[in-house]
Motif scaffolding. Structure first.
Motif, PDB file in Angstrom:
ATOM      1  N   THR A  16       0.837  -1.216   0.000  1.00 31.97           N
ATOM      2  CA  THR A  16       0.000   0.000   0.000  1.00 31.97           C
ATOM      3  C   THR A  16       0.863   1.254   0.000  1.00 31.97           C
ATOM      4  OG1 THR A  16      -0.198   0.057   2.425  1.00 31.97           O
ATOM      5  CG2 THR A  16      -1.924  -1.107   1.203  1.00 31.97           C
ATOM      6  N   ARG A  20       0.336   4.072  -2.831  1.00 31.74           N
ATOM      7  CA  ARG A  20       0.064   5.486  -2.522  1.00 31.74           C
ATOM      8  C   ARG A  20       1.083   6.402  -3.205  1.00 31.74           C
ATOM      9  NH1 ARG A  20      -2.400   3.360   2.431  1.00 31.74           N
ATOM     10  NH2 ARG A  20      -4.504   4.268   2.455  1.00 31.74           N
ATOM     11  N   THR A  42      -7.273   2.806  -0.976  1.00 37.66           N
ATOM     12  CA  THR A  42      -6.047   2.061  -1.309  1.00 37.66           C
ATOM     13  C   THR A  42      -5.930   0.741  -0.552  1.00 37.66           C
ATOM     14  OG1 THR A  42      -4.889   4.123  -1.783  1.00 37.66           O
ATOM     15  CG2 THR A  42      -3.518   2.176  -1.344  1.00 37.66           C
ATOM     16  N   GLY A  78      -6.772   5.114  -8.122  1.00 38.11           N
ATOM     17  CA  GLY A  78      -6.357   4.141  -7.107  1.00 38.11           C
ATOM     18  C   GLY A  78      -6.382   2.725  -7.649  1.00 38.11           C
ATOM     19  N   THR A  82      -3.129   0.282  -8.171  1.00 38.49           N
ATOM     20  CA  THR A  82      -3.126  -1.042  -7.537  1.00 38.49           C
ATOM     21  C   THR A  82      -2.839  -2.126  -8.571  1.00 38.49           C
ATOM     22  OG1 THR A  82      -4.746  -0.263  -5.928  1.00 38.49           O
ATOM     23  CG2 THR A  82      -4.489  -2.653  -6.140  1.00 38.49           C
TER      24      THR A  82
END
Lengths: 276, 320
Positions: A16, A20, A42, A78, A82
């Protein structure tokens, strides 16, 4: 079919941080983006793609894959970050986010981006789309699960409640509805603009099996999802309590960062905070 | 081919013929699903529900929810028929139709009943008089309307076998039988129902019969009118239109819809671009209609055979 990564909660947390960083950099480079929404979700997205969702890395259309719908389509930055972190999307594509003719447009589009199931972003449709998928799975005897991530301000759209009613009526216990409950929407707090509370009671009254968890703590979120009751005839609703802009002190909890990007010194400051 | 200019009174409305054929087709194609928004007794999808309960979903009185759920199901590779009245499908559910179905080009087939003013006794709330404008504007959407039992049955087959979203506009009232059983229909097609040399009357759905009556009357007045059933409203049959206009050099469009944004506007724009001809179109003139007897409503709002005759003469006068 399993999750191709099967990461531990600790490994998810490590990822994560990188996701970010990607979000902040990508939005900065694009000159636009929904930074607050991207950072809010997230930990949920990382938990799903790196641990919970069962799918094939090599075959995004595998019929047995779990389905994920990002109903809060404006949080697509986001999602892209990911997918890139998971190696499901070429990281170089992030440089094209929101650019002319990009494969990464400002809301999810299934015909442009791999691993995107349906077109969302007009708020309030994701849950009904999920109902259709979950219903199809039930009728075909396919064991896949359908996950839908909605925002919280989005729940002011009445279509969510039509879909909730339908999910309960058809006993779609293969549908997992996650609410990114960060308490903020574009202009202000949800409770100031059009209050949603008591949300858990409302969801329960609509026939959901309701579970409240910390949506910014992968360990707690994963434990919640993995302990959901099965075959109980009830759709699942997870109220994932989150902080909008999570991870960067000057973005957290600020409605103004719904549709803002880090500029100038803000980017190195934010990246430094995440590195600590 | 069309029957020889002698339409017979229909026993059933197109909504019934379409849904009955759908039940037959359920045994031919075992995959497709049917959704409705609790008016199955009126759209006759209740017959489907009785025959195929495992492939039938009453989604409640929530049309937007139904269409988005249909999109979700279609995203999984299925064909889904979503049924309701046109006014609800194209107004209340239009964002789901546009963004969830048409944008990703999914196999959702809209069974849209009560097109135009045929819901006359129910009044404006149930009359879909802007639906053609709404759905023909949407990219990827294909739009068709049968005028009788044979075409209703054939257009059901066409909707299910043509990839992408298809909107089929159906009628409340039984009308007249125009086609013989062996007539073939195709997406983008049309049929010339009566040959003529002075003016082309292009129409679709229930107004086909009005146009045929008008053509017979015009014949008595010494005018040879060609009648085209544009059963596929989008994409419309440009080839047939050009062929007909090359012969007649004048065009009248009549439709059970607002004049604005219907087939009339579409063909007018085409003609202005490709082959300008004297033109007029009949339909609702920027107004809502009334409740009441269907034929009286058609007459009052200028969509009847009488109006087609009068207006055809006016168009012909412009030919010079």
């Amino acid at each position: 079919m399993n999750n191709p990564f099967g990461f531990s909660p600790e490994e998810v947390v490590e990822n994560t941080v990188e996701i970010r960083k990607k979000i902040l950099t990508t939005n900065h480079n694009a000159g636009q983006g929904h930074t607050g929404a991207d950072l809010s979700e997230t930990d949920i997205l990382a938990s799903l793609y790196l641990r919970l969702l069962r799918f094939s890395k090599d075959d995004p259309q595998h019929p047995d894959r779990d389905r994920f719908i990002l109903s809060k389509g404006h949080g697509v930055g986001g999602l892209y970050c990911t997918l890139a972190q998971a190696g499901l999307l070429d990281s170089n594509l992030l440089d094209t986010y929101l650019q002319f003719n990009t494969k990464l447009p400002g809301h999810p589009v299934r015909q442009k981006t791999p691993f995107v199931e349906v077109n969302t972003g007009a708020l309030g449709h994701g849950l009904a789309l999920g109902v259709g998928l979950a219903l199809a799975a039930k009728k075909s005897g396919n064991g896949y699960l359908t996950y839908v991530l909605t925002g919280d301000g989005e729940l002011q759209e009445g279509s969510n409640w039509e879909a909730a009613m339908t999910a309960a009526h058809y006993q779609l216990d293969n549908l997992i509805w996650i609410v990114d409950r960060n308490g903020l929407q574009l202009a202000d707090c949800t409770e100031t603009i059009m209050s949603l509370e008591p949300l858990d009671d409302k969801l329960a009254a609509f026939g959901m099996s309701v579970h409240t968890t910390n949506g910014n703590d992968p360990a707690e979120f994963i434990a919640t999802v993995e302990s959901l009751p099965k075959d109980d005839g009830k759709p699942k609703a997870i109220i994932a309590q989150t902080t909008k802009g999570k991870g960067v002190s000057f973005i957290e909890g600020q409605p103004s960062w719904h549709h803002r990007i880090p500029k100038g010194d803000e980017l190195p400051q934010a990246l430094e905070e995440l590195a600590c | 081919m069309p029957r020889e200019m002698n339409p017979s009174k229909a026993e059933k409305p197109t909504r019934q013929a379409f849904s009955e054929r759908m039940v037959e087709y359920g045994s031919i194609d075992a995959e497709f699903m049917v959704m409705e928004a609790d008016i199955g007794g009126s759209t006759f999808t209740n017959k489907w529900g009785a025959a195929f309960p495992e492939r039938y979903f009453n989604m409640g009185i929530a049309e937007g929810n139904m269409v988005s759920a249909a999109a979700g199901m279609a995203a999984d590779g299925r064909t889904v028929v979503a049924s309701s009245y046109g006014v609800f499908l194209t107004m209340r559910a239009v964002e789901s139709v546009r963004t969830m179905v048409c944008y990703p080009n999914l196999n959702v087939k809209f069974l849209s009943s009560h097109g135009g003013v045929t819901a006359a006794i129910d009044g404006v709330t149930h009359q879909a008089t802007e639906d053609i404008g709404m759905v023909t504007t949407l990219p990827n959407m294909q739009v068709q309307q049968p005028c009788d039992t044979v075409s209703a049955r054939k257009l059901l087959d066409l909707a299910l076998t043509t990839p992408g979203p298809v909107f089929t506009r159906l009628m409340r009232d039984p009308l007249f039988e125009v086609y013989s059983e062996d007539t073939e229909f195709r997406m983008g097609g049309s049929h010339v129902l009566r040959q003529g040399s002075d003016i082309t009357i292009a129409t679709y759905g229930d107004i086909v019969f009005q146009a045929l009556e008008a053509a017979a009357e015009l014949d008595k007045q010494g005018v040879s009118a060609e009648v085209i059933d544009m059963y596929c409203v989008k994409p419309f049959d440009t080839e047939a239109l050009v062929k007909s206009l090359s012969k007649t050099g004048a065009l009248l469009v009549a439709e059970n819809h607002q004049r604005r944004n219907g087939l009339g506007y579409e063909l007018a724009a085409f003609c202005l671009r490709e082959m300008p001809v004297p033109f007029d179109n009949l339909g609702l003139r920027d107004t809502f209609a009334e409740s009441g007897n269907y034929y009286k409503v058609l007459e009052k709002y200028g969509i009847s055979a009488n109006w087609i005759v009068t207006t055809a003469q006016e168009v012909l006068a412009k030919k010079g």
